[in-house]
Structures are given as C-alpha cells and as structure tokens.
Motif scaffolding. Structure first.
Motif, mmCIF file in Angstrom:
data_model
loop_
_atom_site.group_PDB
_atom_site.id
_atom_site.type_symbol
_atom_site.label_atom_id
_atom_site.label_comp_id
_atom_site.label_asym_id
_atom_site.label_seq_id
_atom_site.Cartn_x
_atom_site.Cartn_y
_atom_site.Cartn_z
ATOM 1 N N PHE A 365 0.887 -1.382 0.704
ATOM 2 C CA PHE A 365 -0.461 -0.054 -0.596
ATOM 3 C C PHE A 365 0.899 1.499 0.378
ATOM 4 O O PHE A 365 1.533 0.914 0.511
ATOM 5 C CB PHE A 365 -0.880 0.015 1.292
ATOM 6 C CG PHE A 365 -0.070 -0.207 2.233
ATOM 7 C CD1 PHE A 365 -0.295 1.107 3.110
ATOM 8 C CD2 PHE A 365 0.256 -0.907 3.487
ATOM 9 C CE1 PHE A 365 0.473 1.512 4.385
ATOM 10 C CE2 PHE A 365 0.371 -1.157 4.454
ATOM 11 C CZ PHE A 365 0.678 0.135 5.032
ATOM 12 N N HIS A 366 0.730 2.367 -0.254
ATOM 13 C CA HIS A 366 1.370 3.298 -0.768
ATOM 14 C C HIS A 366 -0.108 4.256 -0.697
ATOM 15 O O HIS A 366 -0.717 4.671 -1.955
ATOM 16 C CB HIS A 366 2.311 3.409 -1.910
ATOM 17 C CG HIS A 366 2.580 5.407 -2.427
ATOM 18 N ND1 HIS A 366 3.909 5.503 -1.524
ATOM 19 C CD2 HIS A 366 2.284 5.709 -3.262
ATOM 20 C CE1 HIS A 366 3.749 6.274 -2.042
ATOM 21 N NE2 HIS A 366 3.475 7.122 -2.333
ATOM 22 N N ASN A 367 0.289 5.238 -0.373
ATOM 23 C CA ASN A 367 -0.249 6.481 0.308
ATOM 24 C C ASN A 367 1.078 8.072 0.287
ATOM 25 O O ASN A 367 1.984 7.852 0.468
ATOM 26 C CB ASN A 367 -1.658 6.146 0.714
ATOM 27 C CG ASN A 367 -0.976 5.939 2.591
ATOM 28 O OD1 ASN A 367 -0.541 7.362 3.289
ATOM 29 N ND2 ASN A 367 -2.397 5.765 2.768
ATOM 30 N N HIS A 368 -0.043 9.097 0.446
ATOM 31 C CA HIS A 368 0.916 10.187 1.054
ATOM 32 C C HIS A 368 0.613 10.884 2.202
ATOM 33 O O HIS A 368 0.992 12.197 2.493
ATOM 34 C CB HIS A 368 0.050 11.679 -0.092
ATOM 35 C CG HIS A 368 0.330 10.966 -1.473
ATOM 36 N ND1 HIS A 368 2.451 10.765 -2.256
ATOM 37 C CD2 HIS A 368 0.531 10.846 -2.572
ATOM 38 C CE1 HIS A 368 2.389 10.613 -2.858
ATOM 39 N NE2 HIS A 368 1.247 10.363 -3.539
ATOM 40 N N GLN A 369 -0.268 9.757 3.539
ATOM 41 C CA GLN A 369 -0.751 10.627 4.197
ATOM 42 C C GLN A 369 0.311 9.890 5.105
ATOM 43 O O GLN A 369 0.953 9.328 5.488
ATOM 44 C CB GLN A 369 -1.586 9.682 5.193
ATOM 45 C CG GLN A 369 -3.238 9.519 4.036
ATOM 46 C CD GLN A 369 -4.300 8.999 4.203
ATOM 47 O OE1 GLN A 369 -4.365 8.148 5.383
ATOM 48 N NE2 GLN A 369 -5.253 8.427 3.519
ATOM 49 N N ARG A 370 1.002 10.883 6.650
ATOM 50 C CA ARG A 370 2.375 11.587 6.516
ATOM 51 C C ARG A 370 1.726 11.653 8.673
ATOM 52 O O ARG A 370 0.397 12.569 8.601
ATOM 53 C CB ARG A 370 2.664 12.352 6.578
ATOM 54 C CG ARG A 370 3.496 11.754 5.075
ATOM 55 C CD ARG A 370 4.543 10.676 5.033
ATOM 56 N NE ARG A 370 4.835 10.650 3.580
ATOM 57 C CZ ARG A 370 4.348 9.534 3.030
ATOM 58 N NH1 ARG A 370 3.273 8.863 3.359
ATOM 59 N NH2 ARG A 370 5.426 9.335 1.626
ATOM 60 N N ASP A 371 2.672 11.443 9.313
ATOM 61 C CA ASP A 371 3.004 12.081 10.579
ATOM 62 C C ASP A 371 1.083 11.667 11.962
ATOM 63 O O ASP A 371 0.806 11.135 11.389
ATOM 64 C CB ASP A 371 2.810 13.447 10.261
ATOM 65 C CG ASP A 371 3.637 13.557 10.030
ATOM 66 O OD1 ASP A 371 4.933 13.201 9.358
ATOM 67 O OD2 ASP A 371 4.170 14.735 9.112
ATOM 68 N N GLY A 372 1.058 12.397 12.604
ATOM 69 C CA GLY A 372 0.184 11.796 13.639
ATOM 70 C C GLY A 372 0.557 11.181 14.436
ATOM 71 O O GLY A 372 1.743 10.918 14.409
ATOM 72 N N ALA A 373 -0.408 10.834 15.824
ATOM 73 C CA ALA A 373 -0.013 10.202 16.828
ATOM 74 C C ALA A 373 0.372 8.210 15.723
ATOM 75 O O ALA A 373 -0.570 7.813 14.609
ATOM 76 C CB ALA A 373 -1.164 9.648 17.947
ATOM 77 N N MET A 374 0.762 7.504 16.829
ATOM 78 C CA MET A 374 1.594 6.178 16.180
ATOM 79 C C MET A 374 1.255 5.658 14.789
ATOM 80 O O MET A 374 0.780 4.816 14.628
ATOM 81 C CB MET A 374 0.335 5.649 16.859
ATOM 82 C CG MET A 374 0.191 5.493 18.312
ATOM 83 S SD MET A 374 -1.127 4.386 18.533
ATOM 84 C CE MET A 374 -2.444 4.569 18.116
ATOM 85 N N ALA A 375 2.522 6.885 13.844
ATOM 86 C CA ALA A 375 2.519 6.802 12.801
ATOM 87 C C ALA A 375 3.284 5.973 12.376
ATOM 88 O O ALA A 375 4.658 5.485 12.158
ATOM 89 C CB ALA A 375 3.316 8.016 11.840
ATOM 90 N N ILE A 376 2.843 4.619 12.365
ATOM 91 C CA ILE A 376 4.057 3.271 12.118
ATOM 92 C C ILE A 376 4.519 3.210 10.845
ATOM 93 O O ILE A 376 5.655 2.800 10.652
ATOM 94 C CB ILE A 376 3.280 1.853 12.650
ATOM 95 C CG1 ILE A 376 2.751 2.297 13.951
ATOM 96 C CG2 ILE A 376 3.707 1.072 12.628
ATOM 97 C CD1 ILE A 376 1.604 1.041 14.432
ATOM 98 N N ALA A 377 3.418 3.082 10.351
ATOM 99 C CA ALA A 377 4.268 3.117 8.263
ATOM 100 C C ALA A 377 4.305 4.994 8.145
ATOM 101 O O ALA A 377 3.005 5.350 7.976
ATOM 102 C CB ALA A 377 3.635 2.107 7.682
ATOM 103 N N ASN A 378 5.248 5.000 8.066
ATOM 104 C CA ASN A 378 4.989 6.633 7.736
ATOM 105 C C ASN A 378 6.080 7.072 6.357
ATOM 106 O O ASN A 378 6.033 8.239 6.137
ATOM 107 C CB ASN A 378 5.606 7.555 9.284
ATOM 108 C CG ASN A 378 4.730 9.159 8.901
ATOM 109 O OD1 ASN A 378 4.305 9.435 8.562
ATOM 110 N ND2 ASN A 378 6.081 10.016 9.641
ATOM 111 N N GLY A 379 5.936 6.535 5.721
ATOM 112 C CA GLY A 379 6.341 6.454 3.624
ATOM 113 C C GLY A 379 7.677 7.250 4.259
ATOM 114 O O GLY A 379 7.849 7.052 3.008
ATOM 115 N N GLY A 380 8.802 6.970 5.200
ATOM 116 C CA GLY A 380 9.646 6.681 4.811
ATOM 117 C C GLY A 380 10.047 8.042 4.280
ATOM 118 O O GLY A 380 9.864 9.182 4.360
ATOM 119 N N ALA A 381 11.562 7.934 3.624
ATOM 120 C CA ALA A 381 11.926 9.358 3.006
ATOM 121 C C ALA A 381 10.866 9.211 1.489
ATOM 122 O O ALA A 381 11.539 11.023 0.724
ATOM 123 C CB ALA A 381 13.246 9.063 2.124
ATOM 124 N N ALA A 382 9.958 9.083 0.923
ATOM 125 C CA ALA A 382 9.383 9.359 0.000
ATOM 126 C C ALA A 382 8.154 10.247 0.010
ATOM 127 O O ALA A 382 7.722 11.588 1.210
ATOM 128 C CB ALA A 382 8.239 8.526 -0.401
#
Length: 487
Positions: A365-382
C-alpha cells in the motif's frame, strides 16, 4: 411545553432534523449537509474509550473460500477462481450494551467481516438481521440515545425506547425480529449474518449489479428463550465469547455459507414500481421469491486472536472499504455510514489506526498521508504529496471501471413518513412464525411495554394492529396477563 429552537453547535438554526439532504427523494446524500455531518461527528466522540455502539464484542480469524463463479457480476480479484481462499477477520458484537454488559441481552448482533484481499481490505460491516430500525442516518444518534441511559436517572428506559419506535413505524420490521426468538441467539456460532445494506458489484465489462450479502450458519440456528437468556446473563455474562473461543480452540471451526441476492437497476426499478417499496431502504428486505439467493462461497473461523485488545478491541472497520469490482448504492443509511465509521475510528483508535496489524492490508500500500500519533508506517523518505497531471487524464465513471451513477432530482430534504408502507413486511414476518414463536414475541414485547406511558403504548399497539390484527391482539393479551390494562 415549548422547546428552544434547535441549532448547530455554532448557533445556526436547524430547519429540519428529520431528513438528510439528498439528491432526489431516494438519491444519495450530499456532503454539504453540515448538520448531518456535525451530528454524526459529535455522536462518534461521545464515549471514551469504548465504542459508542457495538462495545461488547468477540473476534476470530479465518478464511473465505470461493465455491461458485461470481465473475459475471464482479471483477474483484478475491472471486477470480473457484477454490481461491482469502484470509478474513470477523468481529461479533452486541449493539446497545456497554463493554461490561451480558452477551445474552436482547439486542441485534454485529457481524463485521474483513477480507484481506490482494487489492486491499474489504470490510462488510453488517448485523445478524437483514434490516434495521431506521432508514435515514440523521436519526441514528437519536435512536442510539434511546437505547442507552436516561441522562438524569442513568437507567435504561423503556419509555425512551418505545417513544422513539412508536413515532417511527419504519422500525416495526426490526422490532419484530428483535423481540422474536432471534433477539437472543445462542452464542455467535448459531446465527446468520447479513450485509444488510444494498451494495453493488461491477464486472470486467463495466456493468453494475446491486447485491445483498447473506451468511447462513452451517451450525444451525439456535436461540435462547427469554428465561434462559436472563439466567445465563447472571451465571456467565461472557457466554458467547467463551463459546466462540473454546469452539475454535478445540478445532470445532464454525462455518457459514456465503450467498448473494443480485439484481440489475432495471429489475429493482420494476420491482419498486410493482410493490411501492424502495429497494435501497434498509428497513425492507428483498423477498427471496423475487430475488433468490445465489451461492458464492464458504466462510470458516479457525484461529483465535493472541491478544484481545490488540486484535479485537482495536479492530477498526468501515463499510467505505471496498475493493475494485465493488461499490455502494443510494441506500441513505449506507451513505451515512461511509462517513461515520471511518470518522469514529479516527477518534476511537487514532489517525493511523490502519497501521495496526489487525487493520493493515496484507498487500502493498502507498499513500501520501503522513505523521500523527502512532505513525508506524510513515512513508520513509518518499514525498508526501501527489503530482498532478497538468493536462488531465480524461477520467470517467466512478473509478476502477465502475460506470457513472445517474442521479436525478432536486437537492432537498424529503420526508416520506406516513406515505410509505412500513407494515406489510412486518406482518408477513409475524404470519411466518409458528404459534409458539408468536406467543414468545408477544410475551417479550409485553415486558418493556408494560412500563411505558399510556400514549406511547397506544401508538405502538396501533402499529402492531396495522401489521396484523393478530399481532395487536397477542400483545394486548400478554400485557393483560402482566396486569397492564389496555383497551
């Protein structure tokens, strides 16, 4: 007695608190209906930390296996071939009770099923009944408040419950089911499940069919008498949780046959013209004589969770989660739930609740949602934004090959109360029952009805009479047996 004028939280007067804003009388709802959205958003944030509804629940993992070809109706990958298996997670629940309530209370049962497909998660969030109490989501917070506790006494109130139901004859179909023997199922394994709403399927040719989902228990239907349900509530309030967990632990895996009712838009329009019923009305069923069920597959539960909080309590479903080859319908209650469920999970579990293992898809999965509490999968450097196509892409339809949905009618609030048939299907259900089942229904209703005010009782009895004269007579006789005088 006069009441202050209803307003939004910002003080804006509310002109109509009964009907959501829709495109035509039977059309889908409009996002611009801020009163509806504010009402649902506030309702979702009333409790900390348990669910406002469906607070008491049990869950298990399993598999869905395709047994019949559904490809004429949908291109969804999970139905690609006979024998294909998809992992699932199913959460059962009571609806109105708090987290510490008894499993055997008279209440609908939630049937929330997640399919972990290769195209993302599909959440089919239904109940053990094919209908519901109301047809417009703007009434949902009010309805649930009547099922909870009086704000002054902090006690459950039959007066509140039947005051609402007696003024909403659309509820009679579900009320009849709730107070029948089916209102207290013998655990979760011995009851059917339903998607309840009308959904749609889209095939490879871009054709849309409307569907209703059914899950028929292979364990056989078993219900508890009112006496046994009350007795078990005192002896073992976690009766259904214990039964499900222990059955799976010993290898007695519960199974359900998965079936669908299928109809084209033209077929539904013809049926609606003939019967006068709205096929997208959640208080109505599609009769099997008109729309027979077709077999699809088998659902089996075969693995218990390892940690209840992480996997059952934090499970976060939303009927908005559908995969390519599936879609929605103009069902007003479904339209409201598409917004309300995800919004509730944002509040209850958190903005990144989809990152938790029980909620995370099992495909890339891939999206552009970032940050917020408990950002376990935060997109890395993308990058955290999507590049637009300056010349456009010529998009059409509703996405994933789903054709456009034709809408017609003026935007407005449409009130059909008093103009629609809310009695025929409830009456047919009453007449399908055996003599003993009818007696049980009337006895179960008489208990709470014996506690309500005279004017509420008179209204509710009038609904029973209109469904079937024998229904009204039976409830009156049961009330007199309890010492309540009725005409």
């Amino acid at each position: 007695m006069t009441h202050p004028r209803l307003t939004t939280a910002s003080g804006i007067p509310v002109d109509d608190n009964q009907n959501s804003l829709s495109a035509g009388g039977r059309g889908p709802l409009l996002l611009q209906d801020f009163h509806l959205i504010e009402k649902l958003q506030h309702f979702n944030r009333e409790r900390i930390p348990e669910r406002v509804v469906h607070a008491k629940g049990s869950g298990a993992y399993g598999t869905f296996t395709v047994t019949h070809d559904l490809r004429p109706y949908t291109k969804a990958a999970l139905f690609a071939e006979i024998g294909k298996q998809t992992p699932v997670f199913l959460r059962f629940s009571t609806v109105g009770g708090e987290k510490g309530s008894a499993d055997t209370e008279r209440d609908p049962r939630g049937f929330a099923l997640r399919f972990y497909t290769e195209e993302g998660n599909w959440d089919l969030v239904g109940n053990n009944t094919p209908v519901f109490f109301i047809k417009d989501p703007i009434n949902f917070p009010d309805f649930i408040h009547t099922q909870k506790r009086d704000p002054q006494t902090n006690l459950k109130s039959a007066n509140m419950v039947f005051d609402f139901w007696s003024k909403a004859p659309e509820s009679l179909h579900q009320v009849t089911i709730l107070f029948s023997d089916r209102g207290t199922p013998d655990g979760y394994r011995h009851m059917d499940g339903f998607g309840s709403h009308t959904y749609s399927l889209i095939n490879a040719g871009g054709e849309r069919h409307y569907v209703k989902w059914h899950f028929k228990t292979r364990q056989g239907i078993r219900n508890l008498s009112a006496v046994d349900a009350t007795r078990i509530a005192g002896l073992d309030p976690d009766y259904a949780q214990r039964d499900l967990f222990e059955a799976i632990a010993r290898g007695d895996y519960p199974q359900w046959d998965v079936k669908v009712q299928v109809a084209t838009e033209t077929q539904l329009a013809d049926w609606s013209q003939r019967t006068g019923w709205n096929p997208f009305d959640l208080t109505k069923v599609w009769p099997h004589a008109d729309f027979p069920t077709l077999p699809v597959g088998v659902l089996e539960l075969n693995r218990n969770p390892e940690n209840y909080h992480a996997e059952v309590e934090q499970a976060a479903f939303s009927p908005a989660n559908v995969v390519p080859g599936m879609g929605y319908s103009p069902d007003k209650m479904l339209q409201g739930r598409l917004f309300a469920y995800h919004d509730a999970q944002l509040y209850r579990v958190g903005t990144n609740h989809q990152h938790l293992p029980v909620n995370a898809p099992r495909c890339p999965f891939h999206n552009h949602q970032r940050d917020g509490a408990m950002a376990i999968a935060n997109g890395g450097a993308a990058r955290n934004y999507h590049t637009l196509d300056a010349v456009g892409r010529g998009a059409g339809g509703m996405g994933h090959g789903e054709p456009e949905l034709a809408l017609a009618g003026n935007a407005g609030r449409f009130d059909f109360r008093g103009q629609e048939d809310d009695y025929t299907q409830a009456g047919k259900l009453f007449r399908l029952m055996t003599a003993q089942e009818r007696q049980n229904l009337c006895d179960n209703l008489a208990g709470p009805l014996s506690q309500v005010d005279a004017q509420i009782l008179e209204r509710q009895l009038g609904h029973f009479d209109k469904a079937d004269p024998g229904y009204g007579r039976g409830v009156r006789a049961a009330l007199k047996a309890l010492g309540r005088n009725v005409d």
